[in-house]
Design a protein around this motif. Structure first.
Motif, mmCIF file in Angstrom:
data_model
loop_
_atom_site.group_PDB
_atom_site.id
_atom_site.type_symbol
_atom_site.label_atom_id
_atom_site.label_comp_id
_atom_site.label_asym_id
_atom_site.label_seq_id
_atom_site.Cartn_x
_atom_site.Cartn_y
_atom_site.Cartn_z
ATOM 1 N N GLN A 1 27.828 45.143 41.461
ATOM 2 C CA GLN A 1 27.434 46.528 41.201
ATOM 3 C C GLN A 1 28.654 47.450 41.241
ATOM 4 O O GLN A 1 28.765 48.378 40.426
ATOM 5 C CB GLN A 1 26.361 46.958 42.208
ATOM 6 N N LYS A 2 29.582 47.164 42.131
ATOM 7 C CA LYS A 2 30.836 47.946 42.169
ATOM 8 C C LYS A 2 31.616 47.771 40.867
ATOM 9 O O LYS A 2 32.148 48.735 40.313
ATOM 10 C CB LYS A 2 31.706 47.494 43.357
ATOM 11 N N THR A 3 31.705 46.533 40.403
ATOM 12 C CA THR A 3 32.433 46.259 39.161
ATOM 13 C C THR A 3 31.803 46.991 37.986
ATOM 14 O O THR A 3 32.501 47.616 37.175
ATOM 15 C CB THR A 3 32.458 44.744 38.872
ATOM 16 N N ALA A 4 30.467 46.904 37.877
ATOM 17 C CA ALA A 4 29.771 47.552 36.764
ATOM 18 C C ALA A 4 30.027 49.060 36.764
ATOM 19 O O ALA A 4 30.241 49.667 35.700
ATOM 20 C CB ALA A 4 28.282 47.252 36.839
ATOM 21 N N LYS B 1 43.570 39.522 42.387
ATOM 22 C CA LYS B 1 44.409 38.357 42.100
ATOM 23 C C LYS B 1 43.745 37.407 41.096
ATOM 24 O O LYS B 1 44.382 36.962 40.131
ATOM 25 C CB LYS B 1 44.744 37.594 43.386
ATOM 26 N N ASN B 2 42.473 37.075 41.317
ATOM 27 C CA ASN B 2 41.796 36.173 40.381
ATOM 28 C C ASN B 2 41.689 36.781 38.988
ATOM 29 O O ASN B 2 41.794 36.086 37.977
ATOM 30 C CB ASN B 2 40.407 35.804 40.904
ATOM 31 N N TYR B 3 41.463 38.084 38.925
ATOM 32 C CA TYR B 3 41.407 38.774 37.633
ATOM 33 C C TYR B 3 42.759 38.668 36.925
ATOM 34 O O TYR B 3 42.832 38.378 35.720
ATOM 35 C CB TYR B 3 41.020 40.231 37.860
ATOM 36 N N GLU B 4 43.815 38.852 37.664
ATOM 37 C CA GLU B 4 45.168 38.715 37.096
ATOM 38 C C GLU B 4 45.402 37.283 36.605
ATOM 39 O O GLU B 4 45.869 37.071 35.482
ATOM 40 C CB GLU B 4 46.221 39.062 38.165
ATOM 41 N N ASP B 5 45.055 36.316 37.469
ATOM 42 C CA ASP B 5 45.382 34.919 37.170
ATOM 43 C C ASP B 5 44.513 34.324 36.070
ATOM 44 O O ASP B 5 45.015 33.616 35.183
ATOM 45 C CB ASP B 5 45.244 34.065 38.433
ATOM 46 N N PHE B 6 43.191 34.570 36.132
ATOM 47 C CA PHE B 6 42.269 33.863 35.254
ATOM 48 C C PHE B 6 41.806 34.676 34.052
ATOM 49 O O PHE B 6 41.180 34.119 33.151
ATOM 50 C CB PHE B 6 41.058 33.362 36.052
ATOM 51 N N ASP C 1 31.942 29.380 41.446
ATOM 52 C CA ASP C 1 31.251 30.556 41.967
ATOM 53 C C ASP C 1 29.888 30.653 41.297
ATOM 54 O O ASP C 1 29.664 30.097 40.220
ATOM 55 C CB ASP C 1 32.071 31.827 41.705
ATOM 56 N N PHE C 2 28.989 31.367 41.975
ATOM 57 C CA PHE C 2 27.659 31.653 41.447
ATOM 58 C C PHE C 2 27.424 33.143 41.672
ATOM 59 O O PHE C 2 27.308 33.590 42.801
ATOM 60 C CB PHE C 2 26.612 30.815 42.191
ATOM 61 N N ILE C 3 27.433 33.889 40.573
ATOM 62 C CA ILE C 3 27.343 35.343 40.671
ATOM 63 C C ILE C 3 25.898 35.798 40.512
ATOM 64 O O ILE C 3 25.147 35.243 39.709
ATOM 65 C CB ILE C 3 28.238 36.022 39.606
ATOM 66 N N ARG C 4 25.512 36.792 41.299
ATOM 67 C CA ARG C 4 24.206 37.440 41.142
ATOM 68 C C ARG C 4 24.457 38.927 40.881
ATOM 69 O O ARG C 4 25.268 39.549 41.570
ATOM 70 C CB ARG C 4 23.357 37.280 42.404
ATOM 71 N N THR C 5 23.747 39.487 39.900
ATOM 72 C CA THR C 5 24.022 40.886 39.558
ATOM 73 C C THR C 5 23.466 41.857 40.588
ATOM 74 O O THR C 5 23.724 43.051 40.501
ATOM 75 C CB THR C 5 23.468 41.240 38.165
ATOM 76 N N THR D 1 29.455 42.528 32.495
ATOM 77 C CA THR D 1 30.577 42.751 33.420
ATOM 78 C C THR D 1 30.628 41.715 34.538
ATOM 79 O O THR D 1 31.586 41.676 35.305
ATOM 80 C CB THR D 1 30.528 44.157 34.039
ATOM 81 N N ASN D 2 29.597 40.845 34.623
ATOM 82 C CA ASN D 2 29.619 39.808 35.661
ATOM 83 C C ASN D 2 30.851 38.929 35.538
ATOM 84 O O ASN D 2 31.333 38.387 36.533
ATOM 85 C CB ASN D 2 28.350 38.954 35.596
ATOM 86 N N TYR D 3 31.330 38.763 34.300
ATOM 87 C CA TYR D 3 32.494 37.892 34.088
ATOM 88 C C TYR D 3 33.737 38.441 34.788
ATOM 89 O O TYR D 3 34.665 37.687 35.115
ATOM 90 C CB TYR D 3 32.763 37.732 32.593
ATOM 91 N N LEU D 4 33.758 39.746 35.005
ATOM 92 C CA LEU D 4 34.844 40.383 35.754
ATOM 93 C C LEU D 4 34.539 40.414 37.253
ATOM 94 O O LEU D 4 35.443 40.258 38.078
ATOM 95 C CB LEU D 4 35.074 41.815 35.248
ATOM 96 N N SER D 5 33.260 40.613 37.588
ATOM 97 C CA SER D 5 32.872 40.737 39.006
ATOM 98 C C SER D 5 33.316 39.533 39.823
ATOM 99 O O SER D 5 33.815 39.674 40.944
ATOM 100 C CB SER D 5 31.348 40.865 39.138
ATOM 101 N N ALA D 6 33.105 38.335 39.259
ATOM 102 C CA ALA D 6 33.420 37.114 39.999
ATOM 103 C C ALA D 6 34.914 36.918 40.193
ATOM 104 O O ALA D 6 35.336 36.119 41.036
ATOM 105 C CB ALA D 6 32.829 35.906 39.277
ATOM 106 N N LEU D 7 35.726 37.645 39.429
ATOM 107 C CA LEU D 7 37.188 37.550 39.562
ATOM 108 C C LEU D 7 37.747 38.678 40.429
ATOM 109 O O LEU D 7 38.930 39.002 40.348
ATOM 110 C CB LEU D 7 37.839 37.599 38.172
ATOM 111 N N ASP D 8 36.891 39.256 41.256
ATOM 112 C CA ASP D 8 37.328 40.304 42.205
ATOM 113 C C ASP D 8 37.898 41.521 41.492
ATOM 114 O O ASP D 8 38.861 42.139 41.964
ATOM 115 C CB ASP D 8 38.358 39.743 43.202
ATOM 116 N N PHE D 9 37.298 41.880 40.376
ATOM 117 C CA PHE D 9 37.755 43.038 39.613
ATOM 118 C C PHE D 9 37.647 44.326 40.429
ATOM 119 O O PHE D 9 38.459 45.237 40.265
ATOM 120 C CB PHE D 9 36.916 43.157 38.334
ATOM 121 N N ALA D 10 36.643 44.386 41.317
ATOM 122 C CA ALA D 10 36.426 45.607 42.100
ATOM 123 C C ALA D 10 37.303 45.673 43.347
ATOM 124 O O ALA D 10 37.298 46.681 44.060
ATOM 125 C CB ALA D 10 34.955 45.722 42.500
#
Length: 524
Positions: A102-105, A244-249, A92-96, A230-239
C-alpha cells in the motif's frame, strides 16, 4: 564469473476464487524460468502473490458474511499453499493488503501526480466488475465486454491518468523493442489497440471502499489495476529508503524483469503498465510473455459447466495411480509444459497425460537410466567404467548441438521445444544402447566395447538429469543422486563436464513409473 541478477514474476492472482489449472500453469512456467536462471549463474528473484482489492472482492466478502480482510486472509492461504503443492521456488509472496504494498502504490501515485499525469473529472462509461476493466462503447458487443463479462454503466467522480499522451511513445518503444511482448500474435493485438487511439484512463473509484486510498483524498480508492501492477515494485522494497532489491533486480538487471501472464491480461501489462512506468520515469520491463488458455477435453472451462481442472485433484489422481507426491507433482509439471507450445491454447486430456508420460519418461528416459545403471552396478563394481578417448570425443561432438540448443530454448520460454530436444537426446542414446547391445558384448567377452557404451549412456543420463532440473526438480535430483553428481556440478555450466571414471554410483531405483502398469497393479 560474477552472477547477473534476474527478476521474474507471475501475475498476482485474484482472491475471489480458488486456484485452478491456469494459476498452476503460469506459476510453473515462472518457476521453470527461475530455476533455469539460477542454474545458469544468475541471482534470481521470483515473485508470486495475490491481488486482494476491488469491487469483486468486496462483493464476495459480503456474500460470505465476512469483512473483506477476513475473506482475503482465508482465500490468500489457498494460493500460498499452491506454491508448495506444485513445488515452486518463489523468493517472495506478495499480498496487496500488506502495508509494504500500500505504501508503494501511494508513492507510485504521487510520482504520477507530481509529473502532471493525473487530473480529476467525472467518469461516465461501461465498466465490468468481473474484469475490473473499463470499456469503450465500440468494444461492447450485445451489451457485454469483449471477454463476455457483464458490463454496467457508471457515472462518478474519478481521477484520470493521461493515457492518451502515451500512444506515440508506446509505439516508438514497441518499434525499438520488437520482442517486448511474446508471442508475436499478442504483441500485434496490443499494437493494434494502441494504434486505434488511447483514451485517458479512470484510475479511482468512489462507489466502493475496498482498496488503497488515494493520497490526500480518502474518498477515492485506486483503480485496482493501478494498485495491482505496482506489486512488482512492492516486493523489491520500492517503498523503503534503501531500495537495494529495486536497484539490483529492476534498475540494474539487463534482461529483466520478465512478467509471465495469461493472454487475458496482456493489455494491462503491455499498455497500461508501460505507460504508468514512463510517466513515473521508471525503466520498463524487459519482456511480457502472454500464454494461452486451457480447455478440458475440448470444452471451455467454466464453473457453470463444472469442468474446472483443480491442480490438487490432478496430483491426487496421480498419487492414486501409485506415484509418490514428488513424482506426481513432477509429472503434472512436465505434462503442462510439454503438451502445448508455451503461448498457445491447450487442451487437457488425462488420456494424453498417460500416453505422454509413458512414452517419453517411463519408456524412454526412465528405461535408459534403469537398464544402464543396473548394468554398471552389476558388471562394473558399481563404478563408472572407463572409455577410450576416440569414443569419448565422438560422443562429445554429437552432444554439442543439444548442449547449446536446450538452454537457449528454455531461455526463450520455448519449454515444449526444449523438452522435445531432451526427449530426442534420450532416444538417440537409447537407440545407440539397443544397436550396440552391451549385454551381448559382455557375453562375447568384449568388455572394453561394453564399457565404452555404458560410459556414454551414463554420461547422457547425467546430462538429462541437469536439463530436467527446471522442469522436474525432484526427479532430476534423484537421477543425479544415483550418479553421485556433486551439488556444485549440477549447473548448466557443468553440461560439458564429463563423468569421472571410477566414480561410484548408488544402487539403481526406478525413477519414472508407467501409469498404465500402475493401474493394472503391476507396480507398487
Amino acid at each position: 564469473m560474477s552472477k547477473s541478477n534476474f527478476y521474474v514474476t507471475s501475475p498476482i492472482y485474484y482472491v475471489n476464487d480458488k486456484p485452478h489449472i491456469g494459476h498452476a500453469y503460469t506459476s510453473i512456467a515462472c518457476d521453470i524460468l527461475a530455476r533455469f536462471k539460477r542454474l545458469d549463474n544468475n541471482n534470481v528473484f521470483f515473485l508470486t502473490g495475490t491481488d486482494e482489492h476491488g469491487q469483486k472482492v468486496e462483493k464476495s466478502a459480503i456474500k460470505n458474511n465476512k469483512t473483506p480482510q477476513q475473506f482475503c486472509d482465508e482465500v490468500s492461504v489457498a494460493f500460498r499453499d499452491l506454491t508448495s503443492a506444485i513445488n515452486l521456488s518463489n523468493n517472495d509472496f506478495i499480498r496487496t493488503t500488506e502495508e509494504r504494498h500500500q505504501k508503494t502504490a501511494q508513492i507510485f501515485w504521487a510520482k504520477l501526480e507530481e509529473a502532471g499525469f493525473i487530473y480529476k473529472d467525472v467518469y461516465e462509461g461501461w465498466y465490468s466488475v468481473r474484469d475490473e476493466a473499463f470499456y469503450s462503447a465500440d468494444e461492447i458487443i450485445d451489451n457485454k465486454a469483449p471477454s463476455g463479462a457483464e458490463v454496467e454503466w457508471h457515472k462518478e467522480e474519478s481521477y484520470f491518468f493521461k493515457l492518451s499522451q502515451f500512444g506515440d511513445k508506446l509505439l516508438e518503444f514497441y518499434e525499438k523493442n520488437p520482442n517486448f511482448i511474446e508471442p508475436k500474435s499478442r504483441f500485434n493485438e496490443v499494437k493494434s489497440f494502441v494504434k486505434s487511439g488511447l483514451r485517458d484512463l479512470s484510475i479511482s473509484r468512489t462507489s466502493f471502499n475496498w482498496g488503497v486510498k488515494v493520497p490526500n483524498d480518502e474518498k477515492h480508492i485506486m483503480y485496482v489495476w493501478l494498485d495491482a501492477l505496482t506489486n512488482y515494485l512492492s516486493a523489491l522494497d520500492f517503498a523503503s529508503e534503501e531500495q537495494k532489491n529495486y536497484e539490483d533486480f529492476w534498475l540494474k538487471a539487463e534482461d529483466s524483469p520478465v512478467h509471465i501472464v495469461g493472454k487475458d491480461i496482456v493489455r494491462f501489462h503491455g499498455i497500461y503498465w508501460p505507460a504508468f512506468l514512463m510517466a513515473a520515469n521508471i525503466k520498463l520491463p524487459y519482456k511480457i510473455y502472454a500464454h494461452g488458455w486451457w480447455t478440458n477435453e475440448g470444452q471451455k472451462i467454466s464453473k457453470s459447466v463444472g469442468n474446472i481442472i483443480d491442480p490438487y485433484q490432478e496430483i491426487k489422481w496421480l498419487e492414486g495411480l501409485g506415484c509418490d507426491n514428488d513424482l506426481a507433482v513432477d509429472y503434472f509439471r512436465y505434462f503442462l509444459m510439454k503438451e502445448v507450445p508455451f503461448g498457445n491454447d491447450g487442451d487437457y486430456f488425462q488420456k494424453s497425460f498417460t500416453l505422454r508420460i509413458n512414452a517419453e519418461l517411463a519408456n524412454n528416459i526412465g528405461n535408459l537410466a534403469q537398464r544402464t545403471l543396473a548394468m554398471i552396478y552389476k558388471n562394473c563394481d558399481a563404478k563408472i567404467p572407463e572409455i577410450n578417448d576416440k569414443s569419448l570425443q565422438e560422443y562429445l561432438k554429437n552432444c554439442q548441438n543439444f548442449d547449446k540448443q536446450i538452454p537457449d530454448l528454455i531461455a526463450q520460454l520455448k519449454f515444449d521445444k526444449a523438452l522435445d530436444k531432451i526427449i530426442e537426446f534420450a532416444s538417440v542414446i537409447n537407440k545407440n544402447l539397443n544397436d550396440r547391445a552391451p549385454w551381448i558384448l559382455k557375453k562375447e567377452g568384449k568388455i572394453t566395447e561394453m564399457q565404452d557404451i555404458l560410459y556414454i549412456a551414463a554420461d547422457a543420463i547425467r546430462r538429462l538429469g541437469i536439463w530436467l532440473q527446471p522442469f522436474m526438480p525432484k526427479s532430476a535430483e534423484k537421477i543425479l543422486n544415483l550418479l553421485n553428481i556433486a551439488e556444485d556440478k549440477r549447473n548448466f555450466a557443468n553440461i560439458s563436464d564429463i563423468l569421472p571414471q571410477d566414480q561410484m554410483i548408488n544402487q539403481p531405483k526406478p525413477i519414472f513409473l508407467r501409469l498404465d502398469l500402475v493401474l493394472a497393479g503391476k507396480q507398487p
